[in-house]
Write a protein that holds these residues in place. Structure first.
Motif, short mmCIF file in Angstrom:
data_model
loop_
_atom_site.label_atom_id
_atom_site.label_comp_id
_atom_site.label_asym_id
_atom_site.label_seq_id
_atom_site.Cartn_x
_atom_site.Cartn_y
_atom_site.Cartn_z
N LEU A 33 0.82 -1.20 0.00
CA LEU A 33 0.00 0.00 0.00
C LEU A 33 0.87 1.26 0.00
N GLN A 34 1.91 1.26 0.81
CA GLN A 34 2.81 2.41 0.84
C GLN A 34 3.49 2.62 -0.50
N ASP A 35 3.95 1.54 -1.11
CA ASP A 35 4.60 1.65 -2.42
C ASP A 35 3.63 2.18 -3.47
N SER A 36 2.42 1.67 -3.45
CA SER A 36 1.40 2.13 -4.40
C SER A 36 1.07 3.60 -4.16
N TRP A 37 1.00 3.98 -2.90
CA TRP A 37 0.70 5.37 -2.58
C TRP A 37 1.80 6.29 -3.09
N GLN A 38 3.05 5.92 -2.87
CA GLN A 38 4.16 6.74 -3.33
C GLN A 38 4.14 6.90 -4.84
N GLU A 39 3.85 5.82 -5.54
CA GLU A 39 3.77 5.88 -7.00
C GLU A 39 2.63 6.80 -7.44
N ALA A 40 1.48 6.68 -6.79
CA ALA A 40 0.33 7.52 -7.13
C ALA A 40 0.64 8.99 -6.83
N GLU A 41 1.31 9.26 -5.73
CA GLU A 41 1.66 10.64 -5.37
C GLU A 41 2.63 11.24 -6.39
N HIS A 42 3.57 10.44 -6.85
CA HIS A 42 4.52 10.92 -7.85
C HIS A 42 3.78 11.30 -9.13
N ARG A 43 2.87 10.44 -9.57
CA ARG A 43 2.09 10.73 -10.77
C ARG A 43 1.17 11.92 -10.55
N TRP A 44 0.62 12.04 -9.36
CA TRP A 44 -0.25 13.18 -9.04
C TRP A 44 0.53 14.49 -9.18
N LEU A 71 -2.97 10.93 -20.51
CA LEU A 71 -2.47 9.60 -20.19
C LEU A 71 -2.15 9.51 -18.70
N LEU A 72 -1.51 10.51 -18.18
CA LEU A 72 -1.16 10.53 -16.76
C LEU A 72 -2.41 10.57 -15.89
N LEU A 73 -3.42 11.29 -16.32
CA LEU A 73 -4.68 11.35 -15.59
C LEU A 73 -5.28 9.94 -15.48
N ASP A 74 -5.27 9.21 -16.57
CA ASP A 74 -5.77 7.83 -16.54
C ASP A 74 -4.95 6.96 -15.60
N GLU A 75 -3.63 7.13 -15.61
CA GLU A 75 -2.76 6.35 -14.74
C GLU A 75 -3.04 6.65 -13.27
N VAL A 76 -3.27 7.93 -12.96
CA VAL A 76 -3.58 8.31 -11.58
C VAL A 76 -4.91 7.70 -11.15
N LYS A 77 -5.90 7.74 -12.03
CA LYS A 77 -7.20 7.12 -11.71
C LYS A 77 -7.04 5.64 -11.42
N GLU A 78 -6.28 4.95 -12.27
CA GLU A 78 -6.05 3.52 -12.07
C GLU A 78 -5.30 3.25 -10.76
N GLY A 79 -4.31 4.08 -10.48
CA GLY A 79 -3.56 3.93 -9.24
C GLY A 79 -4.44 4.10 -8.02
N PHE A 80 -5.31 5.10 -8.04
CA PHE A 80 -6.21 5.32 -6.92
C PHE A 80 -7.21 4.17 -6.79
N SER A 81 -7.63 3.61 -7.91
CA SER A 81 -8.54 2.45 -7.86
C SER A 81 -7.85 1.25 -7.21
N ARG A 82 -6.57 1.02 -7.57
CA ARG A 82 -5.81 -0.07 -6.95
C ARG A 82 -5.66 0.15 -5.45
N LEU A 83 -5.39 1.39 -5.07
CA LEU A 83 -5.24 1.71 -3.65
C LEU A 83 -6.54 1.45 -2.90
N ARG A 84 -7.64 1.85 -3.49
CA ARG A 84 -8.93 1.65 -2.84
C ARG A 84 -9.18 0.16 -2.60
N LYS A 85 -8.80 -0.68 -3.57
CA LYS A 85 -8.96 -2.12 -3.41
C LYS A 85 -8.06 -2.68 -2.31
N LEU A 86 -6.87 -2.12 -2.17
CA LEU A 86 -5.94 -2.58 -1.13
C LEU A 86 -6.41 -2.20 0.26
N VAL A 87 -7.09 -1.07 0.33
CA VAL A 87 -7.56 -0.59 1.64
C VAL A 87 -8.80 -1.34 1.94
#
Length: 87
Positions: A33-44, A71-87
């Motif tokens: 979750l932390q790794d995914s969050w850091q990746e999402a924050e970088h893209r954000w 493209l980056l907007l789509d990646e951020v959306k996908e990243g947040f969706s993955r995070l939501r599933k992990l939480v």
């Protein structure tokens, strides 16, 4: 110890093992979750930079970075969706 006591002791040991396994899985999940969050924050941060550039530089900037921002907007959306599933 009585038969009931022996059985309870065995069940307690099984639960202890499950508890320990769950603790390890939770720790690994936290790391994921932390790794995914850091990746999402970088893209954000990159996305905010692109959007800010588009707002301040006008049409020329849009042609240059608009597709990348989408493209980056789509990646951020996908990243947040993955995070939501992990939480």
């Amino acid at each position: 110890m009585s038969e009931l006591g022996d059985r309870l002791e065995q069940e307690l040991e099984k639960l202890k093992t499950r508890r320990d396994e769950l603790r390890v899985q939770l720790d690994l999940g936290k790391k994921e979750l932390q790794d995914s969050w850091q990746e999402a924050e970088h893209r954000w941060a990159r996305l905010e930079g692109y959007i800010g550039r588009l707002k301040h530089e006008g049409q020329d900037a849009f042609e240059e970075v608009g597709d990348a921002a989408e493209l980056l907007l789509d990646e951020v959306k996908e990243g947040f969706s993955r995070l939501r599933k992990l939480v």
